[in-house]
Design an enzyme around this catalytic site. Structure first.
Site, PDB file in Angstrom:
ATOM      1  N   HIS A 156       0.870  -1.107  -0.035  1.00  0.00           N
ATOM      2  CA  HIS A 156      -0.081  -0.010  -0.056  1.00  0.00           C
ATOM      3  C   HIS A 156       0.733   1.187  -0.109  1.00  0.00           C
ATOM      4  CE1 HIS A 156      -4.601  -0.687  -0.078  1.00  0.00           C
ATOM      5  NE2 HIS A 156      -4.066  -1.588   0.754  1.00  0.00           N
ATOM      6  N   ASP A 159     -13.651  -5.088 -16.116  1.00  0.00           N
ATOM      7  CA  ASP A 159     -13.969  -6.212 -17.284  1.00  0.00           C
ATOM      8  C   ASP A 159     -12.840  -5.934 -18.360  1.00  0.00           C
ATOM      9  OD1 ASP A 159     -15.073  -7.686 -19.277  1.00  0.00           O
ATOM     10  OD2 ASP A 159     -16.712  -6.294 -19.619  1.00  0.00           O
TER      11      ASP A 159
END
Length: 479
Positions: free
Chosen positions: A183, A421
């Protein structure tokens, strides 16, 4: 009965940005928003996609497309292909000279992302994508290797990779894209932008179209927009130098003798309205003040917090009813700061909130109500001044990390990760694997229920059974 499967690695390679598309060399400083993440383990999200193709199609079509589109993505998100430089000094009193601070390093001739290609042997794809309890160990086979568990343990001068990826095919059924990233390079917003860009490039390969990214959506790298008016950077650097070794012993979760299972629970709009109705009804009946926030996030977290505390194991016998129990969460900073940061800023720009209640109040009759009030009030406090108590972030995070009595949430439904997607449709399931050891809970936008939130949990089997019963009973009893 589901049988444990194995994974066979068929390729390991490095993926770099296309030549001449990135700076030859880039040294990117860490801001005070990045520094607290030196203390914590990598995120490990898994994205499962339905893809009913053979191994041959996987090798000749899918993998080349993923490699090429990843390379194109890294030209915009090149820090992900770089490393974190950790200086050797651990003297907490040493001045924070620029060359003695951790920073990100990118060099175009040798920076890359490690990519592992694997094939599952006998894995039940549909089982792994389900919501019911599943053996947590099976998911670890799908996670790429990355230096961990946390960067504060590493003595330097070291350069640590920031991102690793593993793509595993389940022949004729589906594919899993597993990632591990520190992170310190990116918050959830930045990671989401990176992953969606990769998906966009991949989905358009082989077509006449090409991704068109508005100028304002491309990553913004200038760290000077982060204003450290109160000297938080030096506070966090001093904390880092002081705890290089101590962090190796703190909150270390031993799961070797524990049967851990993973499960997903859904809070839809109907359930949220029922919880909201319970809160309003009780407050009106007893003439009490309403929580300052009754958002979907607050309602979900309140119910989750109460159910987890009630189903914690016998260790609670060592806790008094007056002892504080914490609920921690990440709060977006870009909309809460009093200085402007572009929405496409590449790096961390999040704060930390921690609600606190006595255990007896959480497990009492009005537990969900007081939990909603505590979480809502904490969010309001962050809205008013997200940096108000920022100097405490590292210490407060460390109390939560790996804790069995306190609760903290990771990810956010606002990221809408189910929109990623690659040309195969939206993910069938998303799992965050690091919660096995961090004891966090993951909160994601629901895949199938508009406005719903998916709660991802990893718990010992007995506790998961108790939580499932209590969670369902509580929802069924709501008006």
């Amino acid at each position: 009965m589901f049988k444990t499967f194995t994974v066979r690695v068929v390729e390991q390679c490095k993926v770099s940005p296309p030549p001449n598309t990135t700076p030859p060399t880039s040294l990117i400083p860490l801001t005070f928003f990045d520094l607290p993440w030196l203390f914590f383990s990598p995120s490990q999200p898994l994205f499962f996609y339905h893809l009913p193709y053979s191994n041959s199609h996987f090798k000749t079509i899918t993998i080349p497309a993923l490699k090429h589109s990843l390379s194109l993505t890294l030209q915009h998100y090149y820090p992900f292909a770089g490393t974190l430089f950790l200086p050797s000094s651990s003297d907490e009193e040493e001045p924070a000279e620029s060359n003695n601070k951790p920073h990100l390093v990118f060099t175009s001739h040798d920076s890359s992302v490690s990519l592992t290609i694997a094939i599952s042997n006998g894995g039940d794809f549909e089982h792994l994508c389900n919501n019911h309890p599943r053996d947590a160990n099976d998911f670890h086979l799908l996670v790429p290797k990355l230096v961990g568990p946390n960067l504060a343990c590493i003595r330097g001068n070291k350069e640590v990779p920031l991102l690793a990826i593993q793509v595993t095919t389940f022949p004729n059924v589906g594919i899993c894209i597993g990632l591990a990233f520190h992170h310190v390079v990116a918050d959830g917003r930045t990671f989401s932008n990176f992953f969606k860009t990769w998906a966009s490039y991949c989905s358009l390969l082989g077509t006449t179209s090409s991704p068109l990214f508005p100028l304002e959506s491309l990553p913004f790298y200038d760290r000077s927009v982060i204003v450290d008016a109160k000297g938080h950077e030096e506070v966090f650097l001093k904390e880092w130098r002081r705890t290089l070794i101590a962090m190796q012993r703190e909150n270390k979760v031993d799961l070797s003798n524990t049967t851990m299972v993973r499960a997903t629970f859904l809070m839809g709009p109907t359930e949220m309205e029922q919880v909201k109705g319970l809160i309003i009804g009780c407050c009106n009946e007893k003439n009490k003040a309403m929580p300052v926030r009754v958002s979907a996030y607050v309602l979900t977290c309140a119910l989750l917090w109460v159910c987890l505390v009630k189903t914690q194991p016998s260790m609670n016998q060592n806790m008094g009813d007056e002892d504080p129990i914490y609920f921690g969460f990440i709060a977006g900073g870009i909309t809460r700061l009093d200085f402007e940061v572009p929405i496409s800023y590449l790096g961390n720009c999040v704060g930390f909130g921690r609600a606190s209640l006595r255990r007896r109040d959480l497990v009492g009759e009005e537990g969900v109500i007081v939990a909603a009030k505590a979480i809502g009030s904490t969010i309001k406090k962050l809205d008013e001044s997200i940096l108000g108590e920022a100097e405490k972030w590292v210490l407060e995070w460390r109390v939560l990390h790996g804790s069995e009595q306190h609760v903290h949430a990771t990810w956010s439904p606002k990221l809408k990760l189910y929109e990623c997607d690659f040309g195969w449709g939206k993910p069938k399931k998303i799992e965050e694997i690091s919660i096995d050891s961090t004891r966090a809970v993951s909160l994601l936008q629901s895949r199938d229920v508009e406005g719903g939130i998916e709660i991802g949990l990893a718990l010992p089997k007995n506790q998961m059974e108790a939580f499932t019963i209590l969670f369902n009973q509580t929802l069924n009893s709501l008006p």
